[in-house]
Design a protein around this motif. Structure first.
Motif, PDB file in Angstrom:
ATOM      1  N   GLY A 156      20.670  27.865  14.584  1.00  0.00           N
ATOM      2  CA  GLY A 156      20.651  29.109  13.823  1.00  0.00           C
ATOM      3  C   GLY A 156      20.049  28.957  12.441  1.00  0.00           C
TER       4      GLY A 156
ATOM      5  N   TYR B 270      26.933  33.568  12.691  1.00  0.00           N
ATOM      6  CA  TYR B 270      27.185  33.402  14.123  1.00  0.00           C
ATOM      7  C   TYR B 270      28.107  32.215  14.368  1.00  0.00           C
ATOM      8  CZ  TYR B 270      26.264  33.945  19.081  1.00  0.00           C
ATOM      9  OH  TYR B 270      26.407  34.172  20.429  1.00  0.00           O
TER      10      TYR B 270
ATOM     11  N   SER C 202      21.688  34.630  15.975  1.00  0.00           N
ATOM     12  CA  SER C 202      21.827  33.514  15.039  1.00  0.00           C
ATOM     13  C   SER C 202      20.543  33.254  14.259  1.00  0.00           C
ATOM     14  CB  SER C 202      22.248  32.241  15.788  1.00  0.00           C
ATOM     15  OG  SER C 202      21.321  31.924  16.807  1.00  0.00           O
TER      16      SER C 202
END
Length: 455
Positions: A255, A263, A121
């Motif tokens: 992320g 992600y 991420s």
């Protein structure tokens, strides 16, 4: 050696039960079950003199205890002493118990910290392109893991890492003290954490995490050290902790730019209560700036923020995407804070040149209420994004004493919301009488905790 098996108890059932409640609601008590098997690190040849490297002893002990996973789990007991080690991995159904006077010391030799791939991420290391150093204590795809003790200590001896970071001598991003990756039913409690190279506790892609009754410290000059970082994780409870860091005390993340968007795992259902937070250069409580997977459904209450550059801060920028929304922060006591509240859409770097500048983050439905502050320099600074203004910022029952009395206590742009019983008086854009803004905020304020903060 007769180990205190009957009093070294598993806390995982409490995490499993509380994780299903809205907002990561913390239960008032823990369900305690004993581990049926326990061994001491001494049985695997460890030497607690602060000089002997014990990495293999920890690895062998945990490998042995892995065989008890289907027999009710096991405990690794660390007695008083100074136990120098490099990185090691935990296993499922395990309790790592540090006795009072036990200190796990992170090695200051970087060769004792394996270099691993970046988190998906993030796409790269947070600080440098490429990989990152593995954390000191790790859990990967585990279930039912407890790190606890009788106020034992985990000391990262991070000063060498801070020097390398400041002098740009590192080839990879710094390690953390404890990281759980893609794990469920995790407890960290009753310990002291000192001098982490970077983060102290980093649950990422995790569910049902409880961090309780810990003390975390790094000196004010330690660069970008952070206390607890729930990251793309759900159902997290943080309570009864004292944290004083060089940068952020608690930071919620999910992320970084295109990698976090792809992600797509948010940080959600988080409950933070009864914590004392201090941040020298960052924020006592931060959201972002890496928040591309989204941050939502967070309840913060009964917190004391002090001696910090920023009290509560929401951070994002163009290219992040994602959202920060459904946040309720109540019953806050602040003292000696430069900026009490901050929300900015112009902060943070990008991992590479592949981010989408049109990925605009959303920040809305933020409630701040029942706050008392003394020796505050700036009450609030809210600078949204022109193409994606910050909306539904709800302020209620807030009294901030600014020192010296400021002619401009609030700075606002591209933001809208509603306020009642707020001193000093906020920006006109946060005093909206529009029906939608006021009705939305009033409904949220009426359903939120209503206790008054006391210094």
């Amino acid at each position: 050696m007769l180990l205190p098996l009957l009093v070294i108890l598993v806390l995982s059932n409490a995490v499993e039960s509380n994780g299903q409640e809205r907002g990561g609601q913390c239960t008032n008590s823990l369900t305690l079950d004993p581990r049926p098997h326990s061994v001491s690190i001494l049985e695997f040849g460890a030497v607690g003199d602060g000089k002997t490297l014990n990495t293999i002893a920890f690895q062998n002990a945990i490998f042995y205890l892995k065989s008890f996973a289907d027999k009710g789990g096991a405990q690794l007991y660390v007695p008083p002493g100074k136990w120098l080690t490099g990185s090691f991995n935990l296993t499922s159904h395990l309790t790592l118990f540090l006795e009072r006077g036990a200190v796990i010391l992170g090695s200051q030799d970087p060769s004792h910290w394996e270099v691993i791939e970046p988190l998906p991420s993030y796409g790269r290391g947070i600080e440098l392109p490429g990989g990152r150093y593995r954390s000191l204590i790790n859990g990967y795809m585990l279930r039912d893991v407890v790190i606890t003790g009788d106020n034992g200590t985990i000391n990262g001896q991070g000063s060498v890492w801070w020097d390398w970071f400041t002098s740009h001598s590192l080839n990879y991003s710094r390690p953390h003290l404890v990281e759980f990756l893609a794990s469920t039913n995790v407890v960290v409690s009753n310990l002291t954490f000192l001098n982490a190279p970077a983060y102290n506790i980093h649950p990422v892609y995790c569910s049902n995490v409880r961090v309780q009754n810990i003390s975390v410290y790094a000196p004010p000059e330690s660069p970008y050290t952070v206390g607890i970082v729930p990251d793309s994780s759900d159902s997290t409870c943080i309570e009864d902790c004292s944290i004083a860091m060089g940068h952020d005390a608690i930071a919620l993340k999910s992320g970084w730019d295109e990698y976090g968007i792809a992600y797509g795992r948010p940080t959600t259902n988080v409950h933070i209560r009864r914590v004392n937070l201090q941040s020298s250069s960052g924020s006592s409580l931060a959201f972002g700036s890496e928040m591309s997977g989204g941050i939502s459904n967070v309840c913060v209450e009964q917190v004391h923020l002090y001696n910090s550059f920023s009290g509560i801060e929401f951070r994002t920028t163009k290219g992040r995407g994602g959202y920060i929304q459904e946040i309720i922060i109540s019953d806050v006591a602040m003292e000696n804070i430069h900026t009490a509240f901050s929300a900015t859409g112009q902060i943070g770097s990008h991992p590479d040149d592949h981010f989408d500048p049109n990925a605009l983050p959303v920040l809305d439905h933020i409630t701040l209420q029942n706050v008392i502050g003394t020796n505050i320099t700036i009450a609030g600074s809210f600078t949204g994004i022109q193409e994606s203004p910050f909306t539904s910022i709800c302020l209620s029952n807030i009294s901030l004493s600014t020192t010296p009395p400021a002619s401009i206590s609030w700075v606002c742009s591209n933001v809208s919301g509603f306020s009642q019983w707020v001193f000093p008086e906020p920006c006109p854009s946060l005093e909206s009488s529009l029906l939608n803004s006021s009705s939305t905020c009033l409904s949220r304020l009426n359903s939120s905790p209503t206790q008054t903060a006391v210094l």
